[in-house]
Design an enzyme around this catalytic site. Structure first.
Site, mmCIF file in Angstrom:
data_model
loop_
_atom_site.group_PDB
_atom_site.id
_atom_site.type_symbol
_atom_site.label_atom_id
_atom_site.label_comp_id
_atom_site.label_asym_id
_atom_site.label_seq_id
_atom_site.Cartn_x
_atom_site.Cartn_y
_atom_site.Cartn_z
ATOM 1 N N ASP A 59 0.869 -1.179 0.000
ATOM 2 C CA ASP A 59 0.000 0.000 0.000
ATOM 3 C C ASP A 59 0.904 1.228 0.000
ATOM 4 O O ASP A 59 1.629 1.474 0.971
ATOM 5 C CB ASP A 59 -0.913 -0.006 1.230
ATOM 6 C CG ASP A 59 -2.064 0.990 1.089
ATOM 7 O OD1 ASP A 59 -2.096 1.734 0.093
ATOM 8 O OD2 ASP A 59 -2.921 1.020 1.987
ATOM 9 N N ASP A 88 -2.602 2.269 -6.234
ATOM 10 C CA ASP A 88 -1.532 2.292 -5.234
ATOM 11 C C ASP A 88 -1.547 1.097 -4.292
ATOM 12 O O ASP A 88 -0.889 1.129 -3.245
ATOM 13 C CB ASP A 88 -1.620 3.578 -4.414
ATOM 14 C CG ASP A 88 -2.925 3.685 -3.638
ATOM 15 O OD1 ASP A 88 -3.927 3.105 -4.091
ATOM 16 O OD2 ASP A 88 -2.949 4.353 -2.595
ATOM 17 N N GLU A 89 -2.244 0.035 -4.643
ATOM 18 C CA GLU A 89 -2.439 -1.064 -3.693
ATOM 19 C C GLU A 89 -2.567 -2.380 -4.438
ATOM 20 O O GLU A 89 -3.263 -2.458 -5.457
ATOM 21 C CB GLU A 89 -3.697 -0.786 -2.864
ATOM 22 C CG GLU A 89 -3.965 -1.728 -1.747
ATOM 23 C CD GLU A 89 -5.240 -1.368 -0.994
ATOM 24 O OE1 GLU A 89 -5.559 -2.086 -0.036
ATOM 25 O OE2 GLU A 89 -5.910 -0.383 -1.364
#
Length: 475
Positions: A11, A105-106
């Site tokens: 993350d 983003d993860e």
């Protein structure tokens, strides 16, 4: 559940805000809020400095401004965020063929499937190496969680924030989870959390003590059983490499309700074009065109039309969206518009564009005949040219002749945070604009904080620019 912590969850830390701080040296260490900047804007991401003031994602921007009046409020730059995300996701795919992105983003990674980790020691070494590689390639930090299941890996990465790594050894799950809030578990939102709180259950340990039967009685069989298993740390979900896209859509919320029907039509056409760009970018086409309209009273209407075959042609999507709009009553004002495409496929129905052209030609012929029948009449567009959209993107329909007075270029708008380049001073970014002036800070990734200069909004030497890379040659 695995016997080794070989599922990794990455993350990126305050991703959008961190990208902005990395690309704008003067903002490093300062509160940065990325999101919609208008009266109805919503925070997308807040830097950790802004979070100390109580600002968080999904908060109305107006509220964030009250909590953090001296923060830097910037529009999102998704082109740059996607570029950075592509770099990070490519690194993850070097580790394993099983990478499950959840957002820009993860992502989850199955390290065992990639042959890079089989026990706690090798998993930790891989996670630390990944964090270092991401820092070197992007200048950004990411938090890593390692565990024997997806749920626990995600819990671990959250506990590791910011810029940390946490490995949960198999067998220690219940001890780790017990003191945590019930909101830590997936699927426990505000409503379920409040329902459990009223029953005296606030921690994961108290969920376990309540027992499965009590949870089933409180929240239903499916949810209760799943909740109990998660409280015990049990999660057998595999990492799935590909998630099939089900739809592509774009929407805009307007600072002021739209009442002008011509303006509304122009906005729908602009959204249709953006939707097709995103559709093509994903390598898909689609059969069903969807129009979304949220009215002044917050009531939301959706209308859809299914084509004979999938398309990724902008003219076809614009035409269908326009037909759908005709069936919607916009009296009283519109606060949000959206255009989407569903029923995705990886091929297109080539004759749809020909059908669109034929329909347009037929309509033009009818209009010309009607105009010729009117003695002394002059053909033109009903209602005149469409006024420009808030971002300058919407205008009169293609092919319509513009009145002479509309040939003047509209005043350029400069959104806070957007990239610019000046003929003399080079690359910079907009700090703010108003009253015919735009303020620009001239700096770039890797430089020292730059100087601020002010120009007329129509200065011919100042132009919009593409984002510069965060790391590497920025000239």
């Amino acid at each position: 559940m695995r016997a080794a912590p070989t599922i990794l969850h990455l993350d990126m830390d305050a991703f959008y805000a961190s990208v902005e701080q990395a690309s704008k040296p003067s903002l490093r260490g300062k509160p940065v809020i990325v999101g919609g900047l208008g009266p109805r804007g919503v925070v997308a991401t807040a830097s950790y400095e802004a979070r100390r003031f109580g600002v968080h994602s999904a908060m109305p921007t107006a509220q964030a401004r009250r909590l953090c009046p001296n923060g830097a409020y910037l529009i999102p730059r998704f082109t740059l965020y996607r570029r950075v995300s592509d770099v990070v996701m490519a690194m993850l795919r070097e580790l394993s063929p099983l990478v499950e992105p959840l957002s820009l983003d993860e992502a989850f990674v199955d390290l065992e499937a990639g042959g890079v980790a089989f026990d706690a020691g090798s998993a930790r070494a891989t996670g630390e190496r990944l964090r270092a590689d991401i820092r070197a390639a992007t200048g950004l930090s990411g938090s890593v969680g390692l565990a024997g299941s997806k749920m626990l890996a995600k819990v671990a990465s959250e506990e590791a924030k910011p810029a940390g790594l946490l490995l949960i050894e198999p067998g220690t799950e219940r001890e780790l989870l017990a003191p945590m809030s019930v909101r830590t578990l997936p699927g426990v939102g505000p409503a379920t959390g409040e329902h459990l709180r009223r029953a005296g259950i606030t921690t994961v340990g108290e969920l376990v003590e309540a027992g499965e039967d009590e949870l089933v009685r409180m929240v239903g069989r499916a949810h209760g059983t799943g909740l109990y298993r998660m409280a015990l740390g049990l999660d057998d979900r595999p990492v799935v490499a590909e998630r099939d896209a089900k739809s592509v859509s774009v929407e805009d919320t307007f600072d002021v309700d739209l009442h002008d029907r011509v303006r509304i039509r122009g906005e729908v056409q602009r959204l249709a074009d953006r939707c097709v760009q995103r559709l093509r970018g994903s390598g898909h086409s689609g059969r069903t065109i969807v129009l979304k309209v949220r009215r002044y009273d917050f009531s939301t209407l959706t209308r859809s039309e299914t084509l004979r075959g999938p398309t990724d042609d902008a003219a076809v999507v614009r035409e269908a969206a326009a037909r759908l709009l005709e069936a919607v009553d916009t009296t009283g004002g519109v606060r949000l518009l959206g255009v989407g495409v569903t029923g995705l496929a990886d091929y297109t129905q080539e004759d749809l564009f020909a059908q669109s052209l034929a329909a347009e030609a037929e309509a033009e012929a009818e209009a010309e005949a009607e105009a010729a029948a009117e003695e002394g009449g002059t053909a033109g567009t009903a209602g005149g040219a469409a006024p420009a959209a808030a971002d300058g993107g919407a205008g009169a329909q293609e092919g319509a002749e513009q009145p002479a007075e509309s040939q003047e270029a509209p005043e350029r708008r400069w959104a806070a945070g957007s990239d610019v380049r000046h003929v003399v001073y080079g690359p910079g970014w907009v700090q703010g604009s108003g009253v015919g002036r735009v303020t620009v800070r001239f700096e770039q990734p890797g430089s020292e904080p730059g100087r601020v200069r002010t120009f007329r909004v129509d200065d011919p030497e100042l132009e919009p620019s593409d984002p510069l890379p965060l790391v590497g040659d920025t000239d």
